[in-house]
Motif scaffolding. Structure first.
Motif, PDB file in Angstrom:
ATOM      1  N   HIS A  23       0.856  -1.194   0.000  1.00 16.83           N
ATOM      2  CA  HIS A  23       0.000   0.000   0.000  1.00 16.83           C
ATOM      3  C   HIS A  23       0.888   1.238   0.000  1.00 16.83           C
ATOM      4  O   HIS A  23       1.491   1.561   1.028  1.00 16.83           O
ATOM      5  CB  HIS A  23      -0.917  -0.020   1.227  1.00 16.83           C
ATOM      6  N   HIS A  25       1.605   5.305  -2.214  1.00 15.01           N
ATOM      7  CA  HIS A  25       1.074   6.322  -3.133  1.00 15.01           C
ATOM      8  C   HIS A  25       2.184   7.155  -3.761  1.00 15.01           C
ATOM      9  O   HIS A  25       2.463   8.268  -3.297  1.00 15.01           O
ATOM     10  CB  HIS A  25       0.118   7.243  -2.367  1.00 15.01           C
ATOM     11  N   HIS A  59      -4.438   6.244  -5.522  1.00 17.48           N
ATOM     12  CA  HIS A  59      -5.898   6.373  -5.487  1.00 17.48           C
ATOM     13  C   HIS A  59      -6.478   6.314  -6.898  1.00 17.48           C
ATOM     14  O   HIS A  59      -5.902   6.866  -7.836  1.00 17.48           O
ATOM     15  CB  HIS A  59      -6.291   7.705  -4.840  1.00 17.48           C
ATOM     16  N   GLU A  88      -5.703   1.749  -5.483  1.00 22.04           N
ATOM     17  CA  GLU A  88      -6.616   1.764  -4.332  1.00 22.04           C
ATOM     18  C   GLU A  88      -7.959   2.298  -4.809  1.00 22.04           C
ATOM     19  O   GLU A  88      -8.090   3.487  -5.093  1.00 22.04           O
ATOM     20  CB  GLU A  88      -6.044   2.635  -3.196  1.00 22.04           C
ATOM     21  N   ASP A 236       0.830   2.307   3.752  1.00 17.63           N
ATOM     22  CA  ASP A 236       0.044   3.422   3.204  1.00 17.63           C
ATOM     23  C   ASP A 236       0.925   4.667   3.066  1.00 17.63           C
ATOM     24  O   ASP A 236       0.496   5.795   3.348  1.00 17.63           O
ATOM     25  CB  ASP A 236      -1.167   3.716   4.095  1.00 17.63           C
ATOM     26  N   HIS A 238       2.696   7.845   1.798  1.00 16.79           N
ATOM     27  CA  HIS A 238       2.435   8.908   0.823  1.00 16.79           C
ATOM     28  C   HIS A 238       3.733   9.606   0.435  1.00 16.79           C
ATOM     29  O   HIS A 238       3.723  10.581  -0.319  1.00 16.79           O
ATOM     30  CB  HIS A 238       1.398   9.890   1.348  1.00 16.79           C
TER      31      HIS A 238
HETATM   32 ZN   LIG Z   1      -3.901   4.687   0.674  1.00 21.12          ZN
END
Ligand SMILES: [Zn+2]
Ligand SMILES: [Zn+2]
Length: 277
Positions: A23, A25, A59, A88, A236, A238
Motif C-alpha cells: 500500500h 502512493h 488512489h 486503491e 500506506d 504517501h
Molecule cells: Zn492509501
C-alpha cells in the motif's frame, strides 16, 4: 475475477521479518504521471529497507497518472525487487465510477486492487482527512456511523474488483468509539470478505494517525484469523520515506498474535508466504 490461492512459497533469505509493502502512493494526492524519476526513489527506499515485494496503489481518482510501461521499465531497472501494479479503489461518489471502469479495462495489467471506504455522507471530503474530517463526526451518533461505514465496505466488496481490503476499521481514525459492541457488524463483514476469498491488510498507518492504533484492531485481526482470511502488510506511505514505516513493530505484533504468513499478488493471483518471525 476472484483470486485463487497459489502454493505456499518460502522466502529463504529474508533479511527483515517483513518483506512486502502492499500500500503506497507514489503520486501522493494529485495526478503525477509515472516516470522513472518519480518511481525509482520508491524502489531505492524499498531496497534500503530490505523489502522485496512492493505494490504501487495510487488512489483511483489519479488513475490518469499510472503508466504500465513505466512500471515495466522500473522492473527492468530493479531486477531484485518484485514491483506490483496496483490501485486503491474507494467509494468516492464523484470519481470512483470512472475508477471502476478504468480498473475493469486494465484488469489484466493490474496485479492488485485495494478496496477502501474513504467517504461517508459528505461527497466532497474524505472522512479520514486529518484533522478536517473529524468534523464529520461532531454531534453524530457514532454507532450509526460505524454501521454505515461497514455497510459501505460490503458494497465495495460486492463490486468484485477487490483483492484486499485496506485499513478495515478506518472509521476509528479520529478516535471516535462505538458505545456498543461492533463484533456482530465486523463478523458479518468479515464473512462477506471470506466468502469472496479476499485478503485484508495490516496497516501501520493507524499508528501515525490520531487514533494511534494498528488497522485493524487486535480483536478484528483475531476474528479474521479464525475465518482463515489472509493478510497483506502495508504502510500506506504517501512519501517514499514512509515506506515500511513501523514494520518492526508490526512484525512483533504479528509474532505475538500468531500470524505466520502474509500474502502477495501477481495478476490478482494470491500466494501465501511463510515468515521467519
Ligand atoms: Zn492509501
Ligand atoms: Zn486509504
Amino acid at each position: 475475477m476472484s483470486s485463487k490461492a497459489l502454493p505456499v512459497i518460502l522466502h529463504s533469505n529474508t533479511p527483515l521479518p517483513l518483506f512486502s509493502d502492499y500500500h503506497m502512493h507514489p503520486q501522493g494526492h494529485r495526478v503525477q504521471r509515472y516516470t522513472q524519476e518519480l518511481l525509482q526513489a520508491w524502489a531505492d527506499s524499498a531496497r534500503s529497507l530490505g523489502l522485496q515485494d512492493i505494490a504501487f496503489t495510487d488512489h483511483d481518482r489519479y488513475h490518469a497518472g499510472i503508466d504500465f510501461d513505466e512500471i515495466d521499465r522500473l522492473r527492468e531497472r530493479n531486477p531484485g525487487l518484485q514491483i506490483r501494479a496496483g490501485i486503491e479503489l474507494d467509494n468516492d461518489p464523484v470519481h470512483s465510477s470512472a475508477g471502476r471502469e478504468w480498473i475493469e479495462r486494465n484488469w489484466d495489467k493490474l496485479d492488485f486492487v485495494l478496496g477502501s471506504v474513504h467517504f461517508l455522507e459528505r461527497a466532497d471530503q474524505m472522512f479520514d482527512s486529518v484533522p478536517d474530517g473529524a468534523a464529520q463526526f461532531e454531534g453524530r451518533n457514532i454507532d450509526e456511523m460505524y454501521v454505515d461505514y461497514f455497510r459501505r465496505l460490503r458494497e465495495l466488496v460486492a463490486t468484485g474488483l477487490i483483492d484486499s481490503l485496506a485499513h478495515l476499521d478506518l472509521i476509528k481514525i479520529h478516535g471516535h468509539r462505538p458505545t456498543t459492541s461492533i463484533r456482530k457488524l465486523v463478523n458479518e463483514t468479515l464473512e462477506f470478505i471470506r466468502a469472496r476469498n479476499l485478503a485484508i491488510e495490516l496497516s501501520t498507518a493507524g499508528w501515525r494517525k490520531p487514533v494511534k492504533e494498528l488497522y485493524p484492531s487486535h480483536s478484528i485481526i483475531e476474528l479474521a484469523m479464525e475465518k482463515g482470511i489472509p493478510f497483506t502488510t502495508a504502510s500506506d506511505a504517501h512519501s517514499h520515506a514512509q515506506l515500511g514505516e513501523n514494520f518492526a513493530n508490526l512484525a512483533r505484533k504479528m509474532a505475538d498474535i500468531g500470524i505466520r504468513q502474509v500474502c502477495i499478488f501477481e495478476k490478482h493471483k494470491r500466494a501465501e508466504v511463510l515468515l521467519q518471525l
